[in-house]
Scaffold this motif. Structure first.
Motif, PDB file in Angstrom:
ATOM      1  N   GLY A  79       0.792  -1.225   0.000  1.00  0.00           N
ATOM      2  CA  GLY A  79       0.000   0.000   0.000  1.00  0.00           C
ATOM      3  C   GLY A  79       0.824   1.275   0.000  1.00  0.00           C
ATOM      4  N   LEU A  97       4.595  -9.386   9.078  1.00  0.00           N
ATOM      5  CA  LEU A  97       4.567  -8.416  10.158  1.00  0.00           C
ATOM      6  C   LEU A  97       5.373  -7.229   9.635  1.00  0.00           C
ATOM      7  CD1 LEU A  97       5.562 -10.817  13.078  1.00  0.00           C
ATOM      8  CD2 LEU A  97       3.408  -9.563  12.955  1.00  0.00           C
ATOM      9  N   VAL A  98       4.722  -6.116   9.400  1.00  0.00           N
ATOM     10  CA  VAL A  98       5.398  -4.973   8.811  1.00  0.00           C
ATOM     11  C   VAL A  98       5.589  -3.879   9.851  1.00  0.00           C
ATOM     12  CG1 VAL A  98       5.336  -3.256   6.968  1.00  0.00           C
ATOM     13  CG2 VAL A  98       4.301  -5.509   6.610  1.00  0.00           C
ATOM     14  N   CYS A  99       6.835  -3.550  10.140  1.00  0.00           N
ATOM     15  CA  CYS A  99       7.093  -2.476  11.103  1.00  0.00           C
ATOM     16  C   CYS A  99       6.912  -1.132  10.414  1.00  0.00           C
ATOM     17  CB  CYS A  99       8.493  -2.574  11.692  1.00  0.00           C
ATOM     18  SG  CYS A  99       8.821  -1.229  12.854  1.00  0.00           S
ATOM     19  N   MET A 133      -2.362 -11.440   4.453  1.00  0.00           N
ATOM     20  CA  MET A 133      -2.626 -10.969   5.801  1.00  0.00           C
ATOM     21  C   MET A 133      -1.384 -10.228   6.242  1.00  0.00           C
ATOM     22  SD  MET A 133      -3.931 -12.982   9.140  1.00  0.00           S
ATOM     23  CE  MET A 133      -2.750 -14.286   8.998  1.00  0.00           C
ATOM     24  N   GLU A 134      -1.567  -9.016   6.669  1.00  0.00           N
ATOM     25  CA  GLU A 134      -0.436  -8.226   7.136  1.00  0.00           C
ATOM     26  C   GLU A 134      -0.787  -7.565   8.446  1.00  0.00           C
ATOM     27  OE1 GLU A 134      -0.523  -6.057   3.608  1.00  0.00           O
ATOM     28  OE2 GLU A 134      -0.033  -7.936   2.591  1.00  0.00           O
ATOM     29  N   LEU A 135       0.141  -7.653   9.379  1.00  0.00           N
ATOM     30  CA  LEU A 135      -0.043  -6.981  10.655  1.00  0.00           C
ATOM     31  C   LEU A 135       0.915  -5.803  10.654  1.00  0.00           C
ATOM     32  CD1 LEU A 135      -0.085 -10.131  12.989  1.00  0.00           C
ATOM     33  CD2 LEU A 135      -1.942  -9.120  11.647  1.00  0.00           C
ATOM     34  N   TYR A 136       0.395  -4.617  10.843  1.00  0.00           N
ATOM     35  CA  TYR A 136       1.221  -3.414  10.849  1.00  0.00           C
ATOM     36  C   TYR A 136       1.387  -2.931  12.281  1.00  0.00           C
ATOM     37  CZ  TYR A 136       0.213  -3.329   5.864  1.00  0.00           C
ATOM     38  OH  TYR A 136       0.112  -3.654   4.541  1.00  0.00           O
ATOM     39  N   GLY A 137       2.566  -2.455  12.579  1.00  0.00           N
ATOM     40  CA  GLY A 137       2.787  -1.950  13.929  1.00  0.00           C
ATOM     41  C   GLY A 137       4.267  -1.778  14.212  1.00  0.00           C
ATOM     42  N   LEU A 138       4.663  -2.037  15.456  1.00  0.00           N
ATOM     43  CA  LEU A 138       6.047  -1.820  15.860  1.00  0.00           C
ATOM     44  C   LEU A 138       6.758  -3.142  16.123  1.00  0.00           C
ATOM     45  CD1 LEU A 138       4.398   0.792  16.603  1.00  0.00           C
ATOM     46  CD2 LEU A 138       6.174   1.216  18.318  1.00  0.00           C
ATOM     47  N   CYS A 139       7.902  -3.302  15.464  1.00  0.00           N
ATOM     48  CA  CYS A 139       8.674  -4.507  15.700  1.00  0.00           C
ATOM     49  C   CYS A 139       9.330  -4.413  17.082  1.00  0.00           C
ATOM     50  CB  CYS A 139       9.743  -4.669  14.624  1.00  0.00           C
ATOM     51  SG  CYS A 139      11.077  -3.481  14.735  1.00  0.00           S
TER      52      CYS A 139
ATOM     53  N   ILE B 127       4.108  -5.193  18.246  1.00  0.00           N
ATOM     54  CA  ILE B 127       2.885  -4.547  18.719  1.00  0.00           C
ATOM     55  C   ILE B 127       2.024  -4.167  17.528  1.00  0.00           C
ATOM     56  CG2 ILE B 127       1.947  -2.562  19.941  1.00  0.00           C
ATOM     57  CD1 ILE B 127       4.626  -2.481  21.496  1.00  0.00           C
ATOM     58  N   ARG B 132      -4.526  -6.022   8.037  1.00  0.00           N
ATOM     59  CA  ARG B 132      -5.417  -6.212   6.907  1.00  0.00           C
ATOM     60  C   ARG B 132      -5.392  -7.686   6.552  1.00  0.00           C
ATOM     61  NH1 ARG B 132      -2.640  -3.322   1.937  1.00  0.00           N
ATOM     62  NH2 ARG B 132      -4.068  -4.710   0.834  1.00  0.00           N
TER      63      ARG B 132
END
Lengths: 144, 144
Positions: A79, A97-99, A133-139, B127, B132
């Motif tokens: 995105g 898992l995308v930081c 499936m992607e989780l966005y946040g802080l590594c 975290i 998505r």
DNA sequence: TGTATATTGATTATCATTTTCAATTAGGAG
DNA sequence: CTCCTAATTGAAAATGATAATCAATATACA
């Protein structure tokens, strides 16, 4: 070795489709397979240019699309307007898992989640062909 | 009524940010809230032009970005190069079933999956700020 | 080795947004 | 209510990533 399996798979794809094996495709494939898992077109292009100044951007784009078609790679979009490619390990799927701070991308796989996805799809009469499936946040590092 | 809650929320955002309330923003917000959940910028623009020929594409883009910033809407990218917006129902999150044949988008929510996502993230020290999940394939109609 | 056809790199086009900018409008001060 | 400043608008030009075009070149099979 996985790398050779993919090279072989791509060679077969090329033959099957009546395409030709070229110096550029070999170079790009070598570089792609030896580089880190998630590379944007731009990163690939820059990396390649360092050793092979003659290779054009268009050729890199085209060749990556071929990798995706052949099944040895996969296009991913987070995105941000950049297309990334990752090499696939034979039928295996993983999610990300995308930081959002440092951009690091970690991978994971969870069979239970996939089973639940299937269940959700079934309840809608929907047939899953692929998913993301992607989780966005802080590594871990950036969370400190 | 949810529509009014969102209008109110956007009004507050406008005030808080020192922005101005304009005829165009009101028109776009009304249309956006009364239209189906997932609209591309292009669809929104076309729909609006039917009744309000004076509104420019740039204004639609800018205003949708404002909706996203204000929290009443959310940007979504399905990887087809179109940005879509959906209006959010207060803190609720949902995921998508995207039919690759007819383009229909269905929504679902699954608390168990979300709990598992949290567990996966925890095990990486990650975290989650957002996520998505999209399942691509054939909807019930197209599967027949 | 010849030859038809795929491929290449440079350039140009495309497509969806973004930015620019002069003209217009909103809304608080007076 | 009127001014005035800053935000907003619409049209047009700019951007950025990818895709298409095309003449020159390379490949692979007869």
């Amino acid at each position: 070795m996985k790398r050779d399996i993919k090279k072989e798979a791509f060679r077969e794809f090329i033959a099957r489709e009546g395409l030709k094996s070229t110096r550029q495709r070999d170079i790009i494939l070598d570089f792609f397979l030896s580089a880190k898992r998630h590379m944007s077109v731009e990163e690939l292009y820059r990396g390649l240019r360092a050793r092979h100044p003659g290779i054009g951007y268009a050729t890199v784009c085209r060749t990556l699309k071929l990798f995706a078609q052949s099944g040895i790679a996969h296009e991913i979009h987070f995105g941000d307007g950049q297309t990334r490619y990752e090499h696939l390990v034979e039928g295996e799927h993983h999610d990300h898992l995308v930081c959002t701070v440092c951009g690091t991308i970690a991978e994971f796989e969870n069979k239970t989640i996939e089973a639940l996805q299937k269940a959700v799809a079934d309840s809608h009469g929907f047939i899953i062909r692929s998913h993301r499936m992607e989780l966005y946040g802080l590594c871990a590092k950036c969370a400190k």
